[in-house]
Design a protein around this motif. Structure first.
Motif, PDB file in Angstrom:
ATOM      1  N   GLY A 145     126.674  16.916  52.780  1.00 53.45           N
ATOM      2  CA  GLY A 145     127.463  15.799  52.243  1.00 53.45           C
ATOM      3  C   GLY A 145     128.680  16.302  51.483  1.00 53.45           C
ATOM      4  O   GLY A 145     129.786  15.778  51.620  1.00 53.45           O
ATOM      5  N   SER A 146     128.475  17.361  50.700  1.00 50.44           N
ATOM      6  CA  SER A 146     129.597  17.966  49.976  1.00 50.44           C
ATOM      7  C   SER A 146     130.576  18.623  50.940  1.00 50.44           C
ATOM      8  O   SER A 146     131.797  18.575  50.719  1.00 50.44           O
ATOM      9  N   ALA A 147     130.060  19.232  52.007  1.00 48.34           N
ATOM     10  CA  ALA A 147     130.928  19.871  53.004  1.00 48.34           C
ATOM     11  C   ALA A 147     131.860  18.848  53.637  1.00 48.34           C
ATOM     12  O   ALA A 147     133.044  19.133  53.868  1.00 48.34           O
ATOM     13  N   PHE A 148     131.351  17.650  53.909  1.00 47.91           N
ATOM     14  CA  PHE A 148     132.205  16.611  54.486  1.00 47.91           C
ATOM     15  C   PHE A 148     133.214  16.102  53.459  1.00 47.91           C
ATOM     16  O   PHE A 148     134.321  15.697  53.825  1.00 47.91           O
ATOM     17  N   GLY A 149     132.834  16.115  52.173  1.00 43.28           N
ATOM     18  CA  GLY A 149     133.799  15.776  51.136  1.00 43.28           C
ATOM     19  C   GLY A 149     134.930  16.797  51.081  1.00 43.28           C
ATOM     20  O   GLY A 149     136.103  16.436  50.976  1.00 43.28           O
ATOM     21  N   ASP A 150     134.553  18.076  51.168  1.00 45.26           N
ATOM     22  CA  ASP A 150     135.570  19.131  51.228  1.00 45.26           C
ATOM     23  C   ASP A 150     136.460  18.968  52.461  1.00 45.26           C
ATOM     24  O   ASP A 150     137.683  19.154  52.400  1.00 45.26           O
ATOM     25  N   PHE A 151     135.830  18.623  53.583  1.00 44.83           N
ATOM     26  CA  PHE A 151     136.573  18.462  54.831  1.00 44.83           C
ATOM     27  C   PHE A 151     137.585  17.323  54.724  1.00 44.83           C
ATOM     28  O   PHE A 151     138.711  17.428  55.221  1.00 44.83           O
ATOM     29  N   ILE A 210     128.057  26.627  56.613  1.00 43.27           N
ATOM     30  CA  ILE A 210     127.389  27.929  56.586  1.00 43.27           C
ATOM     31  C   ILE A 210     126.945  28.262  55.161  1.00 43.27           C
ATOM     32  O   ILE A 210     125.829  28.747  54.938  1.00 43.27           O
ATOM     33  N   TRP A 211     127.800  27.997  54.192  1.00 43.39           N
ATOM     34  CA  TRP A 211     127.439  28.285  52.800  1.00 43.39           C
ATOM     35  C   TRP A 211     126.221  27.484  52.364  1.00 43.39           C
ATOM     36  O   TRP A 211     125.291  28.019  51.768  1.00 43.39           O
ATOM     37  N   TRP A 212     126.217  26.184  52.666  1.00 40.03           N
ATOM     38  CA  TRP A 212     125.094  25.350  52.223  1.00 40.03           C
ATOM     39  C   TRP A 212     123.802  25.722  52.942  1.00 40.03           C
ATOM     40  O   TRP A 212     122.718  25.663  52.349  1.00 40.03           O
ATOM     41  N   ALA A 213     123.906  26.113  54.208  1.00 38.71           N
ATOM     42  CA  ALA A 213     122.720  26.578  54.930  1.00 38.71           C
ATOM     43  C   ALA A 213     122.185  27.854  54.296  1.00 38.71           C
ATOM     44  O   ALA A 213     120.963  28.020  54.131  1.00 38.71           O
ATOM     45  N   LEU A 268     135.028  29.708  50.617  1.00 36.61           N
ATOM     46  CA  LEU A 268     135.584  29.837  49.269  1.00 36.61           C
ATOM     47  C   LEU A 268     135.607  28.497  48.540  1.00 36.61           C
ATOM     48  O   LEU A 268     135.391  28.431  47.326  1.00 36.61           O
ATOM     49  N   ALA A 269     135.863  27.429  49.287  1.00 36.57           N
ATOM     50  CA  ALA A 269     135.910  26.102  48.667  1.00 36.57           C
ATOM     51  C   ALA A 269     134.521  25.616  48.279  1.00 36.57           C
ATOM     52  O   ALA A 269     134.355  24.913  47.275  1.00 36.57           O
ATOM     53  N   ALA A 270     133.504  25.995  49.064  1.00 34.47           N
ATOM     54  CA  ALA A 270     132.153  25.471  48.845  1.00 34.47           C
ATOM     55  C   ALA A 270     131.328  26.290  47.864  1.00 34.47           C
ATOM     56  O   ALA A 270     130.469  25.734  47.164  1.00 34.47           O
ATOM     57  N   CYS A 271     131.584  27.597  47.782  1.00 30.79           N
ATOM     58  CA  CYS A 271     130.655  28.472  47.061  1.00 30.79           C
ATOM     59  C   CYS A 271     130.690  28.402  45.535  1.00 30.79           C
ATOM     60  O   CYS A 271     129.702  28.795  44.905  1.00 30.79           O
TER      61      CYS A 271
END
Length: 218
Positions: free
Chosen positions: A45-51, A167-170, A15-18
């Motif tokens: 890179g964005s996923a790690f920012g979210d993390f 998973i979203w970015w993949a 939900l945060a990434a999409c």
């Protein structure tokens, strides 16, 4: 221990990434021009920012959280200016020559470019002051954690968050990559122009938000 904690973390990460933002547009552009892995790693890179923000929110790291809250205006302006610069650079660049060279080179890319894209997407994500607020809303809405949640359970939730984001970015890069061979030079040119305009618009919206509507971020 709540057995659904990891699953809820994955859902929160998705939900945060999409939501479609600047990084999503750049991920699509990179995938079209350079293939799945380049687009995917830009998303990571964005996923790690979210993390990063998920950790700040999940563990209630007051010092870091207060720093970003107290400096959200300048952080938002810097992030917005970075988006404006990046969007303008993309808009004025002619990607067709590079696109043809990439096809001849079988989509090989240098480690420096990959790391540069990763760093750019990470920087864009953490420079958006709305990101930390979104995790606060998601954690609250899903009742995933509270002040009494044990550290181990919080770690399990956060592991799910980053996996969900990856998973979203993949998925996004894979879908775009399936259709990339049907896209010709003219499409590439238009996609590049539209990408640049959209990224600049996102930058302007972030700057406008932190300057004219700071109460929305409070």
């Amino acid at each position: 221990m709540d057995p659904t904690l990891f699953t809820r973390g994955i859902i929160i990460g998705l939900l945060a990434a999409c939501p479609i933002g600047a990084v999503a547009i750049l991920c699509v552009q990179k995938t079209i021009q350079k293939g799945f892995w380049q687009g995917f790693l830009m998303g990571v890179g964005s996923a790690f920012g979210d993390f990063f923000y998920a950790v700040v929110t999940g563990f209630s790291l007051s010092f870091i959280s207060d720093f970003f809250a107290n400096h959200r205006t300048i952080i938002g302006i810097i992030g917005g200016l970075l988006m404006l610069y990046l969007g303008f650079t993309i808009f004025r660049k002619n990607p067709v020559k590079q696109w043809k060279e990439n096809k001849k080179l079988n989509n090989t890319t240098s480690k420096a470019r990959v790391l540069g894209d990763f760093a750019a997407s990470f920087g864009l994500t953490i420079s958006n002051p709305l990101t930390i607020l979104s995790f606060g809303v998601l954690f609250t809405a899903t009742s995933a954690i509270s002040s009494e949640t044990p550290p181990l359970e919080t770690c399990i939730l956060l592991l799910g968050v980053i996996i969900g984001a990856v998973i979203w970015w993949a998925f996004l890069a894979l879908v775009v990559n399936i259709f990339r061979n049907k896209i010709g030079p003219r499409h590439i040119m238009w996609i590049n122009k539209i990408t640049g305009i959209c990224v600049m618009m996102f930058g302007l919206s972030v700057i406008s938000m932190v300057i004219f509507f700071p109460e929305k971020l409070a």
